[in-house]
Enzyme design. Structure first.
Site, mmCIF file in Angstrom:
data_model
loop_
_atom_site.group_PDB
_atom_site.id
_atom_site.type_symbol
_atom_site.label_atom_id
_atom_site.label_comp_id
_atom_site.label_asym_id
_atom_site.label_seq_id
_atom_site.Cartn_x
_atom_site.Cartn_y
_atom_site.Cartn_z
ATOM 1 N N CYS A 56 -0.077 3.963 2.516
ATOM 2 C CA CYS A 56 0.314 3.545 3.870
ATOM 3 C C CYS A 56 1.740 3.977 4.167
ATOM 4 O O CYS A 56 2.045 4.447 5.272
ATOM 5 C CB CYS A 56 0.199 2.026 4.023
ATOM 6 S SG CYS A 56 -1.483 1.379 3.883
ATOM 7 N N CYS A 93 0.829 -1.206 0.000
ATOM 8 C CA CYS A 93 0.000 0.000 0.000
ATOM 9 C C CYS A 93 0.864 1.258 0.000
ATOM 10 O O CYS A 93 1.494 1.587 1.007
ATOM 11 C CB CYS A 93 -0.929 -0.022 1.219
ATOM 12 S SG CYS A 93 -1.818 1.510 1.520
#
Length: 307
Positions: free
Chosen positions: A52, A49
């Protein structure tokens, strides 16, 4: 008393427990149980991700800057999918704040640093940082020291609370009470004058104000022995009995002061426009509802009024 000064606490980088990884097995301990001590952020992420990877350093920086007011727990949803599944997490990054063992707030996506800081500031309002003294604990200690008969020591502790929060009502009322205990009535009045008008009805403030009023009344009455002699000569001298009650209260003889006013109520309820009962009510307010003399006095007054 030992109070840790600001800046003398453990630096954020020396507190590794502020930020940690968790697992399905340790989630309850790391997040649920820990959030009962201070807020905990759970950051759901995954290695693949991109947002993230942008959010994580921002979160870590903000948590360290909060100096122990909040903790950050990270969970890799690829390795531990059951918890995010149970919580209905459908996209990441997702940050959920736990307070008192329950989810309290959260956000989705990689927010900018300013918004992350604002989120944490809102979440941790009123929570002491590591190394910061807790005002509630300081106030409790001041109350205990005053109850032990050390108004000077209690005043110093209340002053420490006011150094942290100059508008703290409990600290102002407590400091005024310390002054009053040492017969420094003017200093007590000056301290209580710092309470905003909108907070004058606070029970602690009203109690100290009532005590100040009673102390000023006591300054204008005669000596106890003289008042007792007047009552012995004329048991119906209600003014002398009223003044004696005021003087006895100033000496800390609460039961005896109550006895004198109840005597007036029994003999002549309407004397001085119900003055004896009103004075008793002021006594009760100054002593506090939990005081034994207040509890006993109210029972005895009720028995007279409703018999």
């Amino acid at each position: 008393m030992t109070i840790v000064e600001q800046g003398s606490g453990m630096p954020p980088q020396a507190a590794p427990d502020l930020i940690k990884e968790t697992t399905t097995q340790s989630f309850v301990k790391d997040v649920i149980e820990e959030s009962r001590r201070q807020p905990v952020l759970i950051d759901f992420w995954a290695p693949w991700c991109g947002p993230c990877r942008q959010l994580t350093p921002v979160l870590e920086k903000a948590v360290r800057a909060a100096k122990g007011k909040v903790k950050l727990v990270k969970m890799n949803i690829d390795e531990h999918p059951s918890i995010p599944g149970q919580m209905g997490i459908q996209s990441i990054p997702a940050v959920i704040a736990f307070v008192g063992g329950q989810p309290a707030d959260g956000f989705m996506g990689a927010l900018p640093e300013s918004q992350v800081n604002a989120f944490i500031e809102k979440l941790t309002k009123g929570v002491p940082a590591i190394g910061e003294p807790n005002i509630a604990d300081i106030l409790k200690e001041a109350e205990a020291v005053l109850a032990e008969g050390d108004p000077a020591g209690a005043a110093q502790i209340y002053a420490e609370a006011l150094a942290l929060d100059a508008t703290n009502i409990a600290a102002l009322a407590g400091l005024a009470k310390c002054y009053l205990t040492t017969d420094a009535i003017e200093q007590a009045k000056q301290t209580l004058a710092m309470v905003p008008e909108s907070r004058r009805n606070d029970p602690a403030v009203k109690a100290v104000q009532a005590a100040i009023d009673l102390a000023e009344q006591a300054q204008s009455v005669g000596p106890v022995t003289e008042l007792e002699q007047r009552i012995a000569a004329n048991p119906l001298d209600h003014q002398a009995r009223f003044d004696l009650a005021t003087a006895l209260n100033a000496l800390g003889s609460r039961k005896e002061a109550t006895d004198q006013l109840l005597n007036i109520v029994k003999r002549d309820r309407k004397w001085n426009e119900d003055g004896a009962r009103k004075q008793l009510v002021q006594f009760f307010e100054a002593w506090g509802g939990a005081d034994e003399a207040t509890i006993d006095g109210r029972k005895r007054l009720s028995t007279i009024l409703f018999s």
